[in-house]
Design an enzyme around this catalytic site. Structure first.
Site, PDB file in Angstrom:
ATOM      1  N   LYS A   1      10.292 -17.721 -63.779  1.00  0.00           N
ATOM      2  CA  LYS A   1       8.853 -17.806 -64.027  1.00  0.00           C
ATOM      3  C   LYS A   1       8.550 -18.117 -65.491  1.00  0.00           C
ATOM      4  CE  LYS A   1       6.769 -17.527 -61.036  1.00  0.00           C
ATOM      5  NZ  LYS A   1       6.563 -18.609 -60.053  1.00  0.00           N
TER       6      LYS A   1
ATOM      7  N   ARG B   1       9.662 -16.059 -71.767  1.00  0.00           N
ATOM      8  CA  ARG B   1       8.235 -15.816 -71.596  1.00  0.00           C
ATOM      9  C   ARG B   1       7.914 -14.346 -71.867  1.00  0.00           C
ATOM     10  NH1 ARG B   1       4.964 -16.632 -65.825  1.00  0.00           N
ATOM     11  NH2 ARG B   1       2.881 -16.168 -66.623  1.00  0.00           N
TER      12      ARG B   1
ATOM     13  N   SER C   1       4.202 -12.117 -62.770  1.00  0.00           N
ATOM     14  CA  SER C   1       4.328 -13.402 -62.096  1.00  0.00           C
ATOM     15  C   SER C   1       5.463 -13.387 -61.076  1.00  0.00           C
ATOM     16  CB  SER C   1       4.563 -14.505 -63.128  1.00  0.00           C
ATOM     17  OG  SER C   1       4.662 -15.771 -62.508  1.00  0.00           O
TER      18      SER C   1
END
Length: 395
Positions: free
Chosen positions: A131, A219, A227
């Site tokens: 993700k 991230r 996510s």
């Protein structure tokens, strides 16, 4: 009879009006509730973005003439970007490799700057994080005329083979190699290669370290957790999750599973980043969303076991905000010819495998759960910032 008939009609009309009013009220409540939750999610994301960004750029499609201007000196990017070459990372006493690192063995060193078992391997490995934008980056690369990806028409497993982490020794090497084109540069986008402690040496031994390029995207770990959880809720591949699944219950389950496997090996969760190797080889027994956010553990394993000069580390948020800028860096890193500014913007105008926002109360992470999750991540977040010289705040 006529009086009874009229009363019957009036009764039916009254019931119908009541039904329509009730339905309208229900629809209005659902719309207001959904809008409220989306506002909450947008506020949360805005908070993450504000805290997680040190970039002055306003987005990928603004300041069109200057976004793509970045300087290189002897192949190294300037501090105007959060992208880092592994070769720039000097491992000091705070970031040292354990004595058992594979790269310190003579066997591993023989593959480090040479060839592996075969020259038919893909040249590019986008190894994660999940993700973190890996699918989009792989699709962007696949639009280059000299690069051909695999599975790009399949939105579920674009570029993913799961070979070096999950299928190594279970299927033949030729079966893996036959997945890739022979006449163009290609790549593997299996994100579990970041997590598996043996993946760096397996790729090194099979493909060699001289020409193999590795790309890591990182991230904000809490955003990534949410996510990834939502992907499980809506994805058909995760049968244990449904709309009724709670992110709070998921977090408690992940913590329990991690502590269970640490206890089984007589280990406790480390309180110092220098003990990162205690968490290293839990991929097969402890596959959960919390474990996947311990970036420092996995990045250090790759830096200690693979040629650092062939590792590129990208901040996912920077790629989300200015993908054309990041794509230009990636093309330079892997050795593909530059593309025009218009081509870069056209290629990156689409987002692939776009995540879904939390849409029910149980899918939202409370502030207490955020703090609990960050208590597991904090020392490793600080360590990755120090390692990469990122002036960010993932708290």
């Amino acid at each position: 009879m006529s009086t009874v008939y009229v009363r019957d009609i009036n009764s039916r009309m009254a019931r119908r009006r009541l039904f329509l009013i009730t339905l309208s009220l229900f629809a209005a409540i659902m719309i207001i509730t959904t809008f409220t939750f989306y506002l909450h999610d947008d506020k949360l994301n805005s908070q993450f973005n504000d805290e997680g960004s040190s970039l002055k750029n306003e987005g990928p499609y603004k300041t069109h003439g200057t976004v793509l201007q970045y300087a290189t000196t002897k192949g190294h990017f300037t501090d105007e970007t959060l992208t880092r070459y592994g070769a720039n990372l000097k491992l000091n006493l705070r970031h040292r490799c354990p004595e058992g690192s594979l790269m310190m063995s003579a066997k591993a060193n023989s593959y480090r700057h040479g060839k592996g078992k075969t020259s038919k391997c893909p040249k590019v490995f986008i190894i994660g994080t999940k993700k973190g934008g890996t699918t989009s980056l792989y699709q962007y690369l696949s639009m280059h005329p000299d690069f051909r990806g695999i599975g790009t028409n399949n939105t579920k497993w674009v570029g993913e083979t799961f070979y070096f982490a999950q299928r190594y020794g279970k299927i033949s090497l030729n079966s893996y190699l036959n997945l890739f084109p022979k006449k163009k540069m290609s790549g593997d986008a299996s994100v579990d290669n970041l997590l598996h402690c043996k993946a760096p040496f397996r790729i090194l031994k099979t493909c060699g370290g001289r020409d193999t390029k590795v790309i890591i995207l990182l991230r904000h770990p809490v955003q990534r957790y949410v996510s990834n959880f939502m992907m499980r809720v809506v994805g058909r591949a995760y049968k244990l999750h449904s709309n009724s699944s709670s992110i709070h219950d998921q977090l408690l389950h992940d913590i329990k599973l991690l502590n269970k496997h640490l206890g089984a090996s007589d280990k406790v969760y480390p309180h110092r980043a220098s003990e990162w190797n205690k968490l290293l080889c839990l991929f097969e027994c402890c596959q959960n969303i919390l474990y996947e956010g311990l970036y420092y553990v996995f990045v250090m394993n790759w830096l200690c076991n693979f040629p650092k000069e062939n590792i590129l580390i990208i901040n996912s948020e920077e790629m989300f905000w200015r993908p054309a800028f990041i794509l230009k860096q990636v093309l330079d890193f892997v050795g593909l010819k530059p593309l025009s500014t218009d081509s870069l913007y056209e290629i990156t105008s689409h987002v692939y495998n776009k995540g879904v926002k939390p849409f029910l109360p149980q899918h939202h992470m409370s502030s207490d759960d955020q703090e609990l999750l960050l208590s597991y991540y904090s020392i490793f977040n600080d360590a990755i910032f120090d390692l990469l010289d990122w002036k960010l705040n993932w708290s």
